[in-house]
Design a protein around this motif. Structure first.
Motif, PDB file in Angstrom:
ATOM      1  N   GLU A  30      -9.611  -1.141   2.266  1.00 45.42           N
ATOM      2  CA  GLU A  30      -9.584  -2.517   2.765  1.00 45.42           C
ATOM      3  C   GLU A  30     -10.068  -3.467   1.674  1.00 45.42           C
ATOM      4  OE1 GLU A  30     -11.780  -2.837   6.358  1.00 45.42           O
ATOM      5  OE2 GLU A  30     -10.497  -1.431   7.476  1.00 45.42           O
ATOM      6  N   PHE A  31      -9.253  -4.480   1.394  1.00 43.99           N
ATOM      7  CA  PHE A  31      -9.623  -5.498   0.415  1.00 43.99           C
ATOM      8  C   PHE A  31      -8.798  -6.736   0.682  1.00 43.99           C
ATOM      9  CE2 PHE A  31      -6.172  -3.009  -1.290  1.00 43.99           C
ATOM     10  CZ  PHE A  31      -5.325  -3.933  -1.871  1.00 43.99           C
ATOM     11  N   ASP A  32      -9.234  -7.866   0.152  1.00 43.01           N
ATOM     12  CA  ASP A  32      -8.540  -9.138   0.317  1.00 43.01           C
ATOM     13  C   ASP A  32      -7.472  -9.243  -0.774  1.00 43.01           C
ATOM     14  OD1 ASP A  32      -7.716 -11.828   0.195  1.00 43.01           O
ATOM     15  OD2 ASP A  32      -9.653 -12.538   0.941  1.00 43.01           O
ATOM     16  N   VAL A  33      -6.203  -9.178  -0.372  1.00 39.26           N
ATOM     17  CA  VAL A  33      -5.106  -9.155  -1.344  1.00 39.26           C
ATOM     18  C   VAL A  33      -5.073 -10.446  -2.159  1.00 39.26           C
ATOM     19  CG1 VAL A  33      -2.601  -9.036  -1.634  1.00 39.26           C
ATOM     20  CG2 VAL A  33      -3.727  -7.572   0.051  1.00 39.26           C
ATOM     21  N   ARG A  34      -5.280 -11.589  -1.510  1.00 33.31           N
ATOM     22  CA  ARG A  34      -5.231 -12.849  -2.267  1.00 33.31           C
ATOM     23  C   ARG A  34      -6.439 -12.990  -3.198  1.00 33.31           C
ATOM     24  NH1 ARG A  34      -2.266 -14.768   2.324  1.00 33.31           N
ATOM     25  NH2 ARG A  34      -0.263 -15.612   1.621  1.00 33.31           N
ATOM     26  N   ALA A  35      -7.576 -12.426  -2.803  1.00 28.89           N
ATOM     27  CA  ALA A  35      -8.731 -12.407  -3.707  1.00 28.89           C
ATOM     28  C   ALA A  35      -8.422 -11.548  -4.926  1.00 28.89           C
ATOM     29  CB  ALA A  35      -9.966 -11.877  -2.977  1.00 28.89           C
ATOM     30  N   LEU A  36      -7.680 -10.478  -4.710  1.00 25.40           N
ATOM     31  CA  LEU A  36      -7.242  -9.640  -5.831  1.00 25.40           C
ATOM     32  C   LEU A  36      -6.366 -10.444  -6.784  1.00 25.40           C
ATOM     33  CD1 LEU A  36      -6.912  -6.859  -7.216  1.00 25.40           C
ATOM     34  CD2 LEU A  36      -4.978  -6.430  -5.677  1.00 25.40           C
ATOM     35  N   PHE A  47       6.961  -6.947  -5.874  1.00 20.36           N
ATOM     36  CA  PHE A  47       7.117  -5.500  -5.973  1.00 20.36           C
ATOM     37  C   PHE A  47       8.448  -5.097  -5.341  1.00 20.36           C
ATOM     38  CE2 PHE A  47       4.512  -6.751  -2.333  1.00 20.36           C
ATOM     39  CZ  PHE A  47       5.183  -6.187  -1.259  1.00 20.36           C
ATOM     40  N   ASP A  48       8.996  -3.976  -5.807  1.00 19.65           N
ATOM     41  CA  ASP A  48      10.248  -3.499  -5.210  1.00 19.65           C
ATOM     42  C   ASP A  48      10.257  -1.993  -4.966  1.00 19.65           C
ATOM     43  OD1 ASP A  48      10.429  -2.676  -7.831  1.00 19.65           O
ATOM     44  OD2 ASP A  48      12.277  -3.766  -8.293  1.00 19.65           O
ATOM     45  N   HIS A  49       9.194  -1.291  -5.386  1.00 20.62           N
ATOM     46  CA  HIS A  49       9.075   0.141  -5.114  1.00 20.62           C
ATOM     47  C   HIS A  49       7.632   0.469  -4.713  1.00 20.62           C
ATOM     48  CE1 HIS A  49      12.810   0.158  -7.469  1.00 20.62           C
ATOM     49  NE2 HIS A  49      13.052   1.342  -6.965  1.00 20.62           N
ATOM     50  N   LEU A  50       7.043  -0.392  -3.916  1.00 24.11           N
ATOM     51  CA  LEU A  50       5.650  -0.213  -3.495  1.00 24.11           C
ATOM     52  C   LEU A  50       5.550   0.895  -2.444  1.00 24.11           C
ATOM     53  CD1 LEU A  50       2.677  -1.437  -3.439  1.00 24.11           C
ATOM     54  CD2 LEU A  50       3.458  -2.696  -1.430  1.00 24.11           C
ATOM     55  N   LEU A  51       4.544   1.753  -2.564  1.00 24.00           N
ATOM     56  CA  LEU A  51       4.310   2.742  -1.522  1.00 24.00           C
ATOM     57  C   LEU A  51       4.065   2.019  -0.202  1.00 24.00           C
ATOM     58  CD1 LEU A  51       1.966   5.311  -3.309  1.00 24.00           C
ATOM     59  CD2 LEU A  51       4.292   5.731  -2.482  1.00 24.00           C
ATOM     60  N   ALA A  52       4.954   2.233   0.765  1.00 23.90           N
ATOM     61  CA  ALA A  52       4.891   1.474   2.012  1.00 23.90           C
ATOM     62  C   ALA A  52       3.652   1.803   2.831  1.00 23.90           C
ATOM     63  CB  ALA A  52       6.148   1.728   2.838  1.00 23.90           C
ATOM     64  N   GLU A  53       3.033   2.948   2.559  1.00 22.95           N
ATOM     65  CA  GLU A  53       1.859   3.355   3.338  1.00 22.95           C
ATOM     66  C   GLU A  53       0.608   2.564   2.989  1.00 22.95           C
ATOM     67  OE1 GLU A  53      -0.007   6.981   0.717  1.00 22.95           O
ATOM     68  OE2 GLU A  53       1.669   7.448   2.015  1.00 22.95           O
ATOM     69  N   GLN A  54       0.652   1.774   1.911  1.00 24.98           N
ATOM     70  CA  GLN A  54      -0.538   1.026   1.507  1.00 24.98           C
ATOM     71  C   GLN A  54      -0.695  -0.192   2.418  1.00 24.98           C
ATOM     72  OE1 GLN A  54      -0.596   0.504  -2.797  1.00 24.98           O
ATOM     73  NE2 GLN A  54      -0.953   2.695  -3.056  1.00 24.98           N
ATOM     74  N   THR A  55      -1.550  -0.044   3.408  1.00 28.67           N
ATOM     75  CA  THR A  55      -1.617  -0.974   4.529  1.00 28.67           C
ATOM     76  C   THR A  55      -2.030  -2.389   4.138  1.00 28.67           C
ATOM     77  OG1 THR A  55      -3.871  -0.186   4.980  1.00 28.67           O
ATOM     78  CG2 THR A  55      -2.077   0.873   6.181  1.00 28.67           C
ATOM     79  N   ALA A  56      -2.817  -2.547   3.092  1.00 28.71           N
ATOM     80  CA  ALA A  56      -3.260  -3.892   2.712  1.00 28.71           C
ATOM     81  C   ALA A  56      -2.084  -4.797   2.371  1.00 28.71           C
ATOM     82  CB  ALA A  56      -4.217  -3.811   1.523  1.00 28.71           C
ATOM     83  N   PHE A  57      -0.990  -4.213   1.852  1.00 31.22           N
ATOM     84  CA  PHE A  57       0.168  -5.017   1.451  1.00 31.22           C
ATOM     85  C   PHE A  57       1.227  -5.118   2.555  1.00 31.22           C
ATOM     86  CE2 PHE A  57      -1.477  -3.302  -2.607  1.00 31.22           C
ATOM     87  CZ  PHE A  57      -1.714  -4.496  -3.268  1.00 31.22           C
ATOM     88  N   ALA A  76       8.536  -0.142  -0.278  1.00 30.82           N
ATOM     89  CA  ALA A  76       8.704  -1.503   0.242  1.00 30.82           C
ATOM     90  C   ALA A  76       9.009  -2.476  -0.879  1.00 30.82           C
ATOM     91  CB  ALA A  76       7.436  -1.950   0.975  1.00 30.82           C
ATOM     92  N   GLU A  77       9.693  -3.556  -0.517  1.00 29.22           N
ATOM     93  CA  GLU A  77       9.966  -4.662  -1.433  1.00 29.22           C
ATOM     94  C   GLU A  77       9.386  -5.931  -0.830  1.00 29.22           C
ATOM     95  OE1 GLU A  77      13.794  -7.042  -3.420  1.00 29.22           O
ATOM     96  OE2 GLU A  77      13.998  -4.979  -2.704  1.00 29.22           O
ATOM     97  N   GLY A  78       8.830  -6.774  -1.663  1.00 31.59           N
ATOM     98  CA  GLY A  78       8.271  -8.026  -1.157  1.00 31.59           C
ATOM     99  C   GLY A  78       7.495  -8.760  -2.226  1.00 31.59           C
ATOM    100  N   ARG A  79       6.661  -9.684  -1.794  1.00 27.98           N
ATOM    101  CA  ARG A  79       5.877 -10.476  -2.731  1.00 27.98           C
ATOM    102  C   ARG A  79       4.631 -11.009  -2.034  1.00 27.98           C
ATOM    103  NH1 ARG A  79       6.955 -16.134  -2.423  1.00 27.98           N
ATOM    104  NH2 ARG A  79       6.922 -16.462  -4.681  1.00 27.98           N
ATOM    105  N   VAL A  80       3.559 -11.148  -2.798  1.00 25.88           N
ATOM    106  CA  VAL A  80       2.342 -11.813  -2.336  1.00 25.88           C
ATOM    107  C   VAL A  80       2.221 -13.078  -3.175  1.00 25.88           C
ATOM    108  CG1 VAL A  80      -0.121 -11.606  -1.924  1.00 25.88           C
ATOM    109  CG2 VAL A  80       1.310  -9.542  -1.997  1.00 25.88           C
TER     110      VAL A  80
END
Length: 359
Positions: free
Chosen positions: A94-100, A111-121, A303-307
């Protein structure tokens, strides 16, 4: 959670041990693209390569390898070359993604090949897909039997072509881990020709990618495999290996031997040799090719997406990139669209070649 950002070459031995420990304890993190060896190698050739080290009261809690580009645009380490991305940490960290992102001085991380199991994202996923895997944990014989059950005609055809190749071109041999750098240069020349022939961007026109491939091969993380007939190389594959996991990367072959399907012969030979060498999984990369659907007997979700943080750079990045991402995703998700796009690219490549000849 404390976050310290450093260059890859500033990682200490204790941190590298911790990184490898995370990989060893979580099977999906064992992918070579998530290894410290890959991050260190990219860091040699990419000025924007960084690692965010996350720590809590118990010590280092995770590693976030990434590249920072102009306007604070962030991408995974080695973006464009990787089929597995993300945080090297327990999946439920658990961590703050925007703080990261703030700590990394990023306005956007895409990202376009992110491990989908990483719940923070997970809130930032635009879509998820599956990545094909050759599961060799039961040994090659068990894998081959599953392949025959899935597609008996395909296996029979590949084996027939291999025997035909041996009769017509000479004894077929296979080297799983070829050390000769000349064979790597041959592979890169074949791959460049394939990119041009099919209308794709030539990765090996980029000097840093050539240097990265050469470095990984020289240091042992890159495994170069070569299929030969009568001693003549006819297909090759550069993959990455850390521990018991391999990642497919750059396959190519001599088009003079195309009728024998040397790529398919090479992939089966690679699976057999890899299993004998202790490899239990070969990750083949995102789908879109029929041969991967036949070869796979497992998969994992990506997963594919963006923060994004509120910034001018993030807004400009979205305007420029969103339509392209949507179009690419639509094509990859539909085999008929993928086949049509592939034909268009090949036609474009032929026309471009004719125009060059005329000039």
């Amino acid at each position: 959670m404390r976050i310290e950002v450093i260059r890859p070459d500033e990682l200490g031995e204790s941190e590298l041990r911790r990184w490898r420990g995370f990989q060893a304890s979580t099977p999906t993190l064992a992918n070579p693209f998530l290894s410290p060896e890959f991050t260190l190698a990219v860091g040699r050739f990419r000025a924007g390569a960084r690692v965010a080290v996350l720590s809590d009261g118990d010590g280092v809690a995770g590693f976030f390898p990434y590249e920072r580009h102009v306007l604070g645009i962030g991408r995974p380490i080695g973006a464009g070359l990787t089929d597995c991305q993300g945080m090297v940490a327990p999946a439920d960290l658990e961590f703050d993604v925007r703080a990261l992102l703030r700590a990394c001085r990023l306005s956007v991380w895409e990202f376009d090949h992110l491990l989908a199991e990483q719940t923070a994202f997970a809130p930032y996923h635009a879509e998820t897909r599956v990545e094909p895997v050759m599961d060799l944990s039961g040994g090659f014989a068990a894998y081959a039997e599953q392949a025959r059950e899935r597609s008996p005609k395909t296996v029979k055809t590949v084996r027939y072509k291999e025997r035909k190749l041996g009769r017509e071109a000479g004894e077929v041999t296979y080297t799983f881990d070829e050390s000769d750098p000349a064979e790597l240069r041959r592979l890169m020349a074949w791959k460049s020709a394939q990119y041009r022939r099919t209308g794709r961007t030539d990765r090996f026109a980029e000097s840093w990618i050539v240097a990265l491939a050469e470095h990984l091969h020289a240091t042992g993380t890159g495994v170069l495999s070569v299929l030969r007939a009568d001693g003549r190389p006819i297909s090759a594959h550069l993959g990455l290996r850390t521990g018991t996991v391999m990642a497919g990367w750059f396959p190519a072959y001599d088009t003079e031997f195309a009728k024998y399907s040397p790529g398919m012969i090479g992939h089966l030979r690679m699976a057999e040799a890899a299993a004998e060498a202790g490899v239990t999984q070969i990750a083949m990369g995102r789908g879109g090719r029929e041969y991967k659907d036949w070869l796979k007997n497992g998969e994992f979700r990506i997963a594919e997406g963006r923060v994004a943080r509120a910034s001018a750079g993030a807004g400009l990045h979205w305007v420029k990139g969103a339509p392209v991402r949507r179009a690419r995703s639509a094509v990859l998700a539909h085999p008929a669209l993928y086949a049509r796009a592939d034909r268009v690219l090949k036609t474009y490549a032929r026309l471009r070649g004719h125009a060059g000849d005329a000039a």
